[in-house]
Design an enzyme around this catalytic site. Sequence first.
Site, short mmCIF file in Angstrom:
data_model
loop_
_atom_site.label_atom_id
_atom_site.label_comp_id
_atom_site.label_asym_id
_atom_site.label_seq_id
_atom_site.Cartn_x
_atom_site.Cartn_y
_atom_site.Cartn_z
N HIS A 87 0.88 -1.17 0.00
CA HIS A 87 0.00 0.00 0.00
C HIS A 87 0.92 1.22 0.00
O HIS A 87 1.87 1.28 0.77
CB HIS A 87 -0.92 0.00 1.23
N THR A 109 -6.40 2.98 5.95
CA THR A 109 -6.26 2.51 7.33
C THR A 109 -7.23 1.37 7.51
O THR A 109 -8.43 1.52 7.26
CB THR A 109 -6.55 3.65 8.33
N GLU A 209 -9.62 -16.10 6.88
CA GLU A 209 -10.68 -16.93 7.46
C GLU A 209 -10.24 -18.39 7.57
O GLU A 209 -9.38 -18.85 6.83
CB GLU A 209 -11.94 -16.90 6.56
N SER A 228 -11.74 -4.85 4.36
CA SER A 228 -11.90 -3.39 4.23
C SER A 228 -13.27 -3.08 3.64
O SER A 228 -14.19 -3.89 3.70
CB SER A 228 -10.79 -2.82 3.33
#
Length: 288
Positions: A87, A109, A209, A228
């Site tokens: 990122h 964030t 997961e 997100s």
Amino acid sequence: MEEAGAGPRVERMSETPTHPLDGAADPFEVARTAAADIARATGVAHHDIALTLGSGWAKAADLIGETTAEVPATEITGFSASAVVGHTGSIRSIALPSGKNALVIGARTHYYEGHGVRRVVHSVRTAAATGARTMILTNGAGGIKETWTPGSPVLISDHINLTADSPLEGATFIDLTDLYSARLRELAKGIDPSLDEGVYTQFRGPHYETPAEVQMAKAMGGHIVGMSTALEAIAAREAGMEVLGMSLITNLAAGIQTTPLSHQEVLQAGRDAEGAISQLLARIVAAL
Ligand code: 8IG
């Protein structure tokens, strides 16, 4: 070398900077301050469209128009340095061929960083405060539909928010019917008729997961798993923006894909697909 001892430790604690959003009476006031910072730093007073570029989507910034200014996100009030490799951490103002201005947020964030949902949605509220009426949210995510292969971009048609949190404070009842604009999804399909769509399921993360959780998400109607976007989309709707959500399927979700998930693999899938999906996104932005 730092000496161990009580003195310096007390001093550091008293110097710990407080974040502008922590304890602020009004997060929208902080967003307006951030928007003023952006106007000053970029020389662009008004933005029309905002894009958050997640894993795999960064190249779109170079394709949608002419970058007029690029600012480290840390220079804008309330923004934090990105915690994730891959990122970029900058905010760009881009002049589109149409004459509109796009704000590209390369610093997300994440909720799993644990700083609270105000910081998660600050970029969206700031984008709205710069004038943006359209919010394009992109991410890298896991796919549940077996027909999807890593590297496929998909449209988000709806979401399931499994964070048990909300960016809305107090009795703020916001309608989320058609949160992910049907108009913008149709526009995107007009550019690439092969685009599929699915329900994005936001987990807290940062762990991926378990296969059982992926089966739970599938049983609930989820097609995409990620960490997100859903909370950001809610904040965008609260701000009155029209939302387009897109996921790059970088991996099949745990248990759907039988091999272990690795962040390195996810980044590689993003790099491999980046050219094609960035071009697609640029064509969508050009059609807005
Ligand atoms: I990239 O499989 C990416 N992000 N929750 N699950 C979740 N987030 C992701 C995944 C995934 N892949």
